[in-house]
Design a protein around this motif. Sequence first.
Motif, PDB file in Angstrom:
ATOM      1  N   ALA A   1      33.033  24.480 -39.690  1.00 59.84           N
ATOM      2  CA  ALA A   1      32.129  24.564 -38.381  1.00 59.84           C
ATOM      3  C   ALA A   1      31.944  23.393 -37.838  1.00 59.84           C
ATOM      4  O   ALA A   1      31.986  23.196 -36.462  1.00 59.84           O
ATOM      5  CB  ALA A   1      30.779  25.413 -38.983  1.00 59.84           C
ATOM      6  N   ASP A   2      31.695  22.153 -38.380  1.00 62.92           N
ATOM      7  CA  ASP A   2      31.560  20.985 -38.041  1.00 62.92           C
ATOM      8  C   ASP A   2      32.650  20.326 -37.085  1.00 62.92           C
ATOM      9  O   ASP A   2      32.670  20.130 -35.929  1.00 62.92           O
ATOM     10  CB  ASP A   2      31.247  19.897 -38.987  1.00 62.92           C
ATOM     11  N   PHE A   3      33.936  20.516 -37.697  1.00 65.58           N
ATOM     12  CA  PHE A   3      35.206  20.277 -36.922  1.00 65.58           C
ATOM     13  C   PHE A   3      35.389  21.199 -35.826  1.00 65.58           C
ATOM     14  O   PHE A   3      35.841  20.744 -34.706  1.00 65.58           O
ATOM     15  CB  PHE A   3      36.478  20.219 -37.986  1.00 65.58           C
ATOM     16  N   SER A   4      35.158  22.402 -36.071  1.00 68.46           N
ATOM     17  CA  SER A   4      35.254  23.542 -35.102  1.00 68.46           C
ATOM     18  C   SER A   4      34.577  23.081 -33.793  1.00 68.46           C
ATOM     19  O   SER A   4      34.937  23.249 -32.608  1.00 68.46           O
ATOM     20  CB  SER A   4      35.023  24.784 -35.371  1.00 68.46           C
ATOM     21  N   SER A   5      33.217  22.529 -33.924  1.00 63.86           N
ATOM     22  CA  SER A   5      32.596  22.259 -32.732  1.00 63.86           C
ATOM     23  C   SER A   5      33.156  21.167 -32.018  1.00 63.86           C
ATOM     24  O   SER A   5      32.912  21.199 -30.560  1.00 63.86           O
ATOM     25  CB  SER A   5      31.085  21.987 -33.511  1.00 63.86           C
ATOM     26  N   VAL A   6      33.796  20.296 -32.536  1.00 65.97           N
ATOM     27  CA  VAL A   6      34.335  19.309 -31.743  1.00 65.97           C
ATOM     28  C   VAL A   6      35.564  19.677 -31.064  1.00 65.97           C
ATOM     29  O   VAL A   6      35.878  19.099 -30.059  1.00 65.97           O
ATOM     30  CB  VAL A   6      34.745  18.170 -32.936  1.00 65.97           C
ATOM     31  N   LEU A   7      36.453  20.512 -31.620  1.00 65.48           N
ATOM     32  CA  LEU A   7      37.830  20.960 -31.057  1.00 65.48           C
ATOM     33  C   LEU A   7      37.078  22.265 -30.205  1.00 65.48           C
ATOM     34  O   LEU A   7      38.392  22.959 -29.706  1.00 65.48           O
ATOM     35  CB  LEU A   7      38.217  21.354 -32.219  1.00 65.48           C
ATOM     36  N   ALA A   8      36.297  22.720 -29.891  1.00 61.81           N
ATOM     37  CA  ALA A   8      35.849  23.768 -29.067  1.00 61.81           C
ATOM     38  C   ALA A   8      36.665  24.151 -27.790  1.00 61.81           C
ATOM     39  O   ALA A   8      36.854  25.226 -27.579  1.00 61.81           O
ATOM     40  CB  ALA A   8      34.397  23.878 -28.897  1.00 61.81           C
ATOM     41  N   GLY A   9      36.883  22.794 -27.100  1.00 56.42           N
ATOM     42  CA  GLY A   9      37.459  22.987 -25.773  1.00 56.42           C
ATOM     43  C   GLY A   9      38.952  23.192 -25.851  1.00 56.42           C
ATOM     44  O   GLY A   9      39.754  23.161 -24.824  1.00 56.42           O
ATOM     45  N   GLN A  10      39.748  23.315 -27.006  1.00 58.96           N
ATOM     46  CA  GLN A  10      41.027  23.618 -27.042  1.00 58.96           C
ATOM     47  C   GLN A  10      41.654  25.049 -26.817  1.00 58.96           C
ATOM     48  O   GLN A  10      40.644  25.814 -26.871  1.00 58.96           O
ATOM     49  CB  GLN A  10      41.704  23.273 -28.601  1.00 58.96           C
TER      50      GLN A  10
END
Length: 352
Positions: free
Chosen positions: A200-209
Amino acid sequence: MPIRFDTARMDAVKESHARWWEGSLSRPLLSIILPDAYDDGRPPLPLLSQANCHDLSRPAEDVIEAWDRWLSHFAFLGDSYPNVSLDVFGPGVLSAFTGGILDNSSGAVWFRGEKKPLSEIRVKYDPENVWAKRIKEIYRAGTERWQGKVIMGMPDLGGVLDVAAALRGTDDLLCDLIDDPGEVLRLTGEIRKAWHEAYADFSSVLAGQHGCTDWNGLLSTAPSYILQCDFSAMIGKEMYDTFVLPDVRYDTETLENTIYHLDGAGALRHLDSILTLPALNAVQWVPGAGSPPSDHWPDVFRRIISAGKGWMMVDGPDQFVFLQKELHGTPFCRWYLPAGERRRAEELLSIR
């Protein structure tokens, strides 16, 4: 931006991958990446790897610049798209996010925990861990540079029991499965919670992909991952069904698209258990070191197909051609072909 891949191509790739995940693609999903003659004159930079991932002094922007120069020398054919994998921090990097030691002194990454009794091992994801922060730093630099034109993959978090083996020690964990199964289940429960917190943490950073991917290169616009348990080659069906299958089931029910990485002939004994998971989309079968390649295992793929699952093979085009004649399936395959093989690539893309 020298990477030649436009929005229309990305939209088409997203659609073909989405249809493959849902089982409605009536052809193989083929990702073919080919070096071409393009040269923008920029000198190469060293790529991030397991051997140099420990160098935190290197700016994240420099890491992204190196990948950008490397990607600019490829043509992305079929269902391929520009992407980079953060598996360069090693398989099972969740071990390091939870306090384990990342050791790449051999040139490859290995993980280990402090030597302590099983009952004293506690696992909790730390979003401020040096390795987690480094990966998020690279993600942010890539987001700024590429604006979604390159998909950055999840790190290789590892299977729950694989992480347990790294933190406890493989031999000790094998004994624990017999001597103290309750404590093992307590530990794996903590690891599973940490796994999903990291995701979830990494997904939040990558949300704009445009979507998400991992080291296998499958693209998904919904939460997805390649699940695994390499430790399972050392245990029997009863232990697998007790200590591994519940976590895999949880993952398949929590993430929308999942594929299971089944590695080595020693793990084949667990295939029937894996195929009982209704929410699992697909299986990646890897014969493993010392075993014949994929074209010697058509019956394994038949079992996967008969269970209504998608499948991925990791061997080369020759094995793919053979298996297509045998099975007429819709596998996912991903290849880096040598320069000058465009005609070969086009032949492969025409196979149905």
